[in-house]
Design a protein around this motif. Structure first.
Motif, PDB file in Angstrom:
ATOM      1  N   LEU A 107       0.678  -0.841  -0.228  1.00  0.00           N
ATOM      2  CA  LEU A 107      -0.305  -0.136   0.058  1.00  0.00           C
ATOM      3  C   LEU A 107       0.924   1.369  -0.046  1.00  0.00           C
ATOM      4  O   LEU A 107       2.165   1.263   0.603  1.00  0.00           O
ATOM      5  CB  LEU A 107      -1.133   0.169   1.175  1.00  0.00           C
ATOM      6  N   HIS A 108       0.327   2.848  -0.865  1.00  0.00           N
ATOM      7  CA  HIS A 108       0.474   3.823  -0.515  1.00  0.00           C
ATOM      8  C   HIS A 108       0.647   4.642   0.365  1.00  0.00           C
ATOM      9  O   HIS A 108       1.102   5.282   0.992  1.00  0.00           O
ATOM     10  CB  HIS A 108       0.677   4.613  -2.461  1.00  0.00           C
ATOM     11  N   THR A 109      -1.089   4.420  -0.153  1.00  0.00           N
ATOM     12  CA  THR A 109      -1.317   5.287   1.122  1.00  0.00           C
ATOM     13  C   THR A 109      -2.986   4.659   1.560  1.00  0.00           C
ATOM     14  O   THR A 109      -3.724   3.472   0.812  1.00  0.00           O
ATOM     15  CB  THR A 109      -2.449   6.971  -0.029  1.00  0.00           C
ATOM     16  N   VAL A 110      -3.503   4.928   2.698  1.00  0.00           N
ATOM     17  CA  VAL A 110      -4.459   4.627   3.337  1.00  0.00           C
ATOM     18  C   VAL A 110      -4.969   6.294   3.448  1.00  0.00           C
ATOM     19  O   VAL A 110      -4.911   6.838   3.931  1.00  0.00           O
ATOM     20  CB  VAL A 110      -4.324   3.334   4.880  1.00  0.00           C
ATOM     21  N   PHE A 111      -6.866   6.098   3.280  1.00  0.00           N
ATOM     22  CA  PHE A 111      -7.417   6.635   3.129  1.00  0.00           C
ATOM     23  C   PHE A 111      -8.350   6.390   4.441  1.00  0.00           C
ATOM     24  O   PHE A 111      -8.967   5.878   3.981  1.00  0.00           O
ATOM     25  CB  PHE A 111      -8.261   7.584   2.096  1.00  0.00           C
ATOM     26  N   ASP A 112      -8.811   7.389   5.625  1.00  0.00           N
ATOM     27  CA  ASP A 112      -8.928   6.859   6.696  1.00  0.00           C
ATOM     28  C   ASP A 112     -10.870   8.131   6.224  1.00  0.00           C
ATOM     29  O   ASP A 112     -10.216   9.146   7.342  1.00  0.00           O
ATOM     30  CB  ASP A 112      -8.499   7.145   7.627  1.00  0.00           C
ATOM     31  N   PHE A 113     -11.756   7.816   6.465  1.00  0.00           N
ATOM     32  CA  PHE A 113     -13.083   9.275   6.407  1.00  0.00           C
ATOM     33  C   PHE A 113     -13.420   9.060   7.531  1.00  0.00           C
ATOM     34  O   PHE A 113     -14.542   9.830   7.633  1.00  0.00           O
ATOM     35  CB  PHE A 113     -13.922   8.525   5.036  1.00  0.00           C
ATOM     36  N   ARG A 114     -12.692   8.461   8.697  1.00  0.00           N
ATOM     37  CA  ARG A 114     -13.401   8.435   9.421  1.00  0.00           C
ATOM     38  C   ARG A 114     -13.420  10.205  10.774  1.00  0.00           C
ATOM     39  O   ARG A 114     -12.401  10.505  10.080  1.00  0.00           O
ATOM     40  CB  ARG A 114     -12.968   7.555  11.126  1.00  0.00           C
ATOM     41  N   ASN A 115     -14.256  11.145  11.617  1.00  0.00           N
ATOM     42  CA  ASN A 115     -14.001  11.900  12.273  1.00  0.00           C
ATOM     43  C   ASN A 115     -13.834  11.349  13.293  1.00  0.00           C
ATOM     44  O   ASN A 115     -13.262  10.969  13.554  1.00  0.00           O
ATOM     45  CB  ASN A 115     -16.157  12.239  11.991  1.00  0.00           C
TER      46      ASN A 115
END
Length: 265
Positions: free
Chosen positions: A59-67
């Motif tokens: 993986l290059h990037t993990v996008f975490d959409f949590r607040n």
């Protein structure tokens, strides 16, 4: 025609709803490449074996959409060495905080007041519509990052269903994936073994009663009317997917070509 989703879901002990989005067909006869775009629920409870598997994906990037409230409840993601972590809250930390407190801690009468008679479904539909119109900057950031340098990438929220599900759907629209395949991939998050484990603050016997779980079901289920509401909002607001991508998300034709080159076979 219902699309068949390929079996791309390893058994992870502490990460729910993980799968590779590869294999989905595009309208021009191509397919999403395997090993470049993944989706899941949060990574806070990943076991050492889960971490070893996730680390093997390159993986290059993990996008975490949590607040912040989500991260406080479940904890921060586990650390994956060498992976860039990007937090893009797709729901306002202040929007609905009291609502989610009642979901987790409220009694049956309170839950009835906010969820029965279709109110839970209506809230979800409104949320999906709002994510389309109010979160164009975040969705644009994700698409541009994927087009430029951020793959392989994992997109997740708490359950991997709503915020990550819509971000994945937007990405698939930009790739030209067949609409039936986008819907089928979204609905796959509704399977019981993939769903978010509801953590209620109350511990009495009624906290997980059949009526309580029925009231909560619209919030944790993947329903076609939710994604349909988002897709209809794109049509109503921009007049079509191409205009949404170009005017709403500022994705130029050149950037879209780069995105397709990175993510499609």
């Amino acid at each position: 025609m219902t699309q068949q989703i390929p079996s791309t879901e390893p058994q992870l002990a502490g990460v729910r709803n993980f799968r590779d989005v590869g294999g989905l067909p595009t309208e021009d006869g191509r397919r999403v490449r395997y090993g470049v775009l993944f989706r899941s629920g949060h990574l806070a409870h990943a076991t050492p074996d889960d971490v070893a598997f996730l680390s093997s994906l390159g993986l290059h990037t993990v996008f975490d959409f949590r607040n912040a409230a989500d991260r406080k409840l479940d904890g921060p993601d586990v650390d994956l060495p060498g992976v860039r972590n990007v937090n893009l809250p797709l729901s306002d930390p202040a929007d609905g905080a009291e609502f989610w407190r009642l979901v987790r801690d409220g009694d049956l009468d309170q839950l009835r007041s906010i969820l029965d008679d279709g109110k839970g479904v209506a809230r979800m539909v409104a949320s999906y519509r709002a994510m389309v119109t109010e979160r164009t900057a975040e969705h644009s950031q994700v698409l541009h990052a994927l087009a430029d340098d951020s793959v392989p990438a994992l997109l997740h929220c708490a359950a991997g269903k709503d915020r990550a599900g819509l971000a994945i759907a937007v990405t698939l629209l930009a790739l030209g994936v067949e609409r039936d395949a986008i819907v089928a991939d979204y609905l796959a998050s509704g399977a019981r073994h993939r769903r978010y484990r509801v953590r209620r603050g109350r511990t009495d016997a009624s906290a997980y009663s059949p009526e309580v779980m029925e009231l909560l079901d619209p919030l944790f289920d993947a329903r076609v009317e939710y994604l349909t509401a988002a897709l209809e909002t794109i049509e109503e607001t921009w007049g079509g997917v191409d205009a949404y991508l170009e005017r709403g998300l500022r994705l130029t034709p050149a950037a879209r070509r780069r995105l397709r080159a990175r993510l499609l076979d």
